[in-house]
Design an enzyme around this catalytic site. Structure first.
Site, PDB file in Angstrom:
ATOM      1  N   TRP A  21       0.820  -1.219   0.000  1.00  9.69           N
ATOM      2  CA  TRP A  21       0.000   0.000   0.000  1.00  9.69           C
ATOM      3  C   TRP A  21       0.853   1.267   0.000  1.00  9.69           C
ATOM      4  CZ3 TRP A  21      -0.437  -4.019   3.516  1.00  9.69           C
ATOM      5  CH2 TRP A  21       0.252  -3.859   4.722  1.00  9.69           C
ATOM      6  N   GLU A  34      -5.607   1.028   5.462  1.00  4.61           N
ATOM      7  CA  GLU A  34      -5.752   1.706   6.757  1.00  4.61           C
ATOM      8  C   GLU A  34      -6.807   1.030   7.623  1.00  4.61           C
ATOM      9  OE1 GLU A  34      -3.930   3.860   8.204  1.00  4.61           O
ATOM     10  OE2 GLU A  34      -2.602   4.126   6.492  1.00  4.61           O
ATOM     11  N   LEU A  77     -10.164 -11.631  11.241  1.00  3.41           N
ATOM     12  CA  LEU A  77      -9.450 -10.379  11.489  1.00  3.41           C
ATOM     13  C   LEU A  77     -10.019  -9.629  12.695  1.00  3.41           C
ATOM     14  CD1 LEU A  77      -7.116  -8.945  10.130  1.00  3.41           C
ATOM     15  CD2 LEU A  77      -8.707  -7.837   8.578  1.00  3.41           C
ATOM     16  N   TYR A  79     -12.912  -7.309  15.052  1.00  2.71           N
ATOM     17  CA  TYR A  79     -13.505  -5.953  14.924  1.00  2.71           C
ATOM     18  C   TYR A  79     -14.321  -5.847  13.632  1.00  2.71           C
ATOM     19  CZ  TYR A  79     -10.036  -4.802  18.460  1.00  2.71           C
ATOM     20  OH  TYR A  79      -9.262  -4.771  19.578  1.00  2.71           O
ATOM     21  N   TYR A 117      -7.804  10.217  12.184  1.00  2.25           N
ATOM     22  CA  TYR A 117      -6.524   9.636  11.785  1.00  2.25           C
ATOM     23  C   TYR A 117      -6.599   9.101  10.344  1.00  2.25           C
ATOM     24  CZ  TYR A 117      -3.282   6.141  10.573  1.00  2.25           C
ATOM     25  OH  TYR A 117      -2.392   5.434   9.823  1.00  2.25           O
ATOM     26  N   ASP A 135      -1.566   8.690  15.191  1.00  4.53           N
ATOM     27  CA  ASP A 135      -1.967   7.368  15.689  1.00  4.53           C
ATOM     28  C   ASP A 135      -1.112   7.045  16.918  1.00  4.53           C
ATOM     29  OD1 ASP A 135       0.526   6.759  14.693  1.00  4.53           O
ATOM     30  OD2 ASP A 135      -0.109   4.926  13.674  1.00  4.53           O
ATOM     31  N   CYS A 189      11.177   3.575  17.699  1.00  4.26           N
ATOM     32  CA  CYS A 189      10.842   4.166  19.007  1.00  4.26           C
ATOM     33  C   CYS A 189       9.647   3.374  19.558  1.00  4.26           C
ATOM     34  CB  CYS A 189      10.504   5.642  18.814  1.00  4.26           C
ATOM     35  SG  CYS A 189      10.341   6.530  20.357  1.00  4.26           S
ATOM     36  N   CYS A 205      15.870  14.656  21.320  1.00  2.00           N
ATOM     37  CA  CYS A 205      14.857  13.984  22.155  1.00  2.00           C
ATOM     38  C   CYS A 205      14.960  14.409  23.626  1.00  2.00           C
ATOM     39  CB  CYS A 205      15.046  12.468  22.024  1.00  2.00           C
ATOM     40  SG  CYS A 205      13.815  11.559  22.938  1.00  2.00           S
TER      41      CYS A 205
HETATM   42  S1  SF4 Z   1      16.000   8.747  21.616  1.00  2.60           S
HETATM   43 FE1  SF4 Z   1      13.892   9.478  21.811  1.00  2.60          FE
HETATM   44  S2  SF4 Z   1      13.085   9.373  19.723  1.00  2.60           S
HETATM   45 FE2  SF4 Z   1      14.934   8.144  19.787  1.00  2.60          FE
HETATM   46  S3  SF4 Z   1      14.222   6.055  20.205  1.00  2.60           S
HETATM   47 FE3  SF4 Z   1      14.768   7.008  22.160  1.00  2.60          FE
HETATM   48  S4  SF4 Z   1      12.854   7.863  22.877  1.00  2.60           S
HETATM   49 FE4  SF4 Z   1      12.552   7.443  20.745  1.00  2.60          FE
END
Ligand code: SF4
Length: 344
Positions: A21, A34, A77, A79, A117, A135, A189, A205
């Protein structure tokens, strides 16, 4: 574009997954992906996406399918309101927009089953419109980058994050940036194992600097889980079986199952009580009993038993089908799992 967005997009170009997609600007395919991927992992959703694209290659073909067919394609699936809304909305687009997906954010947002979203995702991925997606992944990345402790499920939090997400969006590159920040949250992250030591955004960060990474994002509500006690009556004789359609507004609306006796609590759900009730209602005794594993949905735990009979009651207000026809009927995973176990 400032350096944070550039770093994120560069990371994305090097690390993104090649997903079907992502190689299309067709708003219908993007919409399908989505909806399928809401509450669903990419590896689980992939085959469903490929199935829908090949079986219903146009909005018109999806609109002209029966709801039963669409639910059957969706089987497993979960829902299921997503599938019913998908089908309903395909019919609306087919009639109101002559099969052409609407091209403005507000028109997209008006469609049933499409929230803020999803509307932002379709508007930016398919039409390059400047709407920021928000999201779970984006909430997490933003709350960490800016070390925000406002609860993401509060009204205040939703507003604060939406404003921030829109401020950060590079208006001339919304599609790539939106996909980049979501992918970064999904792959890098992550909720409990972010790879901070190797992160290209580490210098940007704040939660990394403040050592609060694992406390972000903050959530205020705990989801409550309800226990439900389902007792299915499997009437089976001469290759005939009884099914009934769930018509109430509840989980699994319009899917099929065996006749059901639901009990409110564990106290009422004893075998003794049920055998008496079954006997009183149908004058039949089960030949065996199967207790399935706890079936876990997002806010409900279902404890199910299956009472098996080798007769069909004379009077029963339900559907009698030949076993060979069973595959045509969309059923919840709880039922298909039971049949798999039972056939072993
Ligand atoms: S440094 Fe900050 S943005 Fe990078 S992975 Fe760690 S928490 Fe996430």
């Amino acid at each position: 574009m400032n350096s944070f967005q550039e770093k994120l997009i560069n990371w994305y170009q090097l690390n993104k997954r090649d997903l079907p997609w992502r190689n299309t600007k067709n708003p219908y395919f993007i919409w399908l992906s989505e909806i399928i991927l809401q509450q669903t992992r990419v590896d689980q959703g992939m085959n469903y996406y490929l199935h829908f694209v090949s079986n219903y290659p146009t909005i018109e073909q999806l609109a002209n399918a029966s709801e039963q067919e669409v639910l059957k394609s969706w089987q497993g699936l979960g829902y299921y309101s997503r599938a019913r809304n998908l089908h309903f909305t395909a019919k609306v687009i087919n009639e109101k927009y002559k099969g052409i997906f609407p091209q403005t954010y507000n028109e997209i947002l008006e469609l049933k089953g499409i929230g803020e979203y999803t509307a932002a995702a379709i508007a930016s991925f398919a039409f390059d419109l400047p709407h920021a997606v928000l999201d779970g992944n984006v909430f997490r990345v933003l709350s960490r980058l800016f070390d925000i402790d406002t609860a993401i499920d509060s009204t205040q939090g939703k507003k604060e994050f939406a404003n921030l997400a829109n401020e950060l969006l590079p208006k001339n590159n919304s599609s790539t940036y939106n996909q980049a920040i979501m992918e970064f949250g999904a792959l890098f992250c992550t909720p409990s194992n972010p790879n901070c030591e190797a992160c290209v955004l580490r210098n940007n960060c704040l939660s990394f600097q403040n050592k609060s990474v694992l406390n972000r994002p903050v959530k205020s509500k705990k989801t409550k889980t309800r226990n439900r006690y389902f007792n299915y009556l499997v009437f089976f004789s001469d290759e005939q079986i009884i099914l009934s359609k769930r018509t109430r507004k509840d989980i699994w609306t319009n899917l099929y199952e065996f006749p059901l006796i639901e009990k409110k609590d564990e106290k009422e759900n004893t075998e003794e009580v049920l055998l008496d009730e079954i006997h009183e209602q149908f004058q039949l005794k089960p030949i065996s009993l199967f207790t399935s594993k706890k079936h876990v949905l997002s806010h409900q735990h279902i404890f199910a038993r299956f009472f098996i009979f080798d007769e069909i009651p004379k009077k029963i207000n339900a559907l009698k089908i030949h076993l060979d026809e069973f595959y045509k009927y969309p059923v919840p995973k709880l039922i298909s799992n039971f049949l798999e176990e039972f056939e072993k």
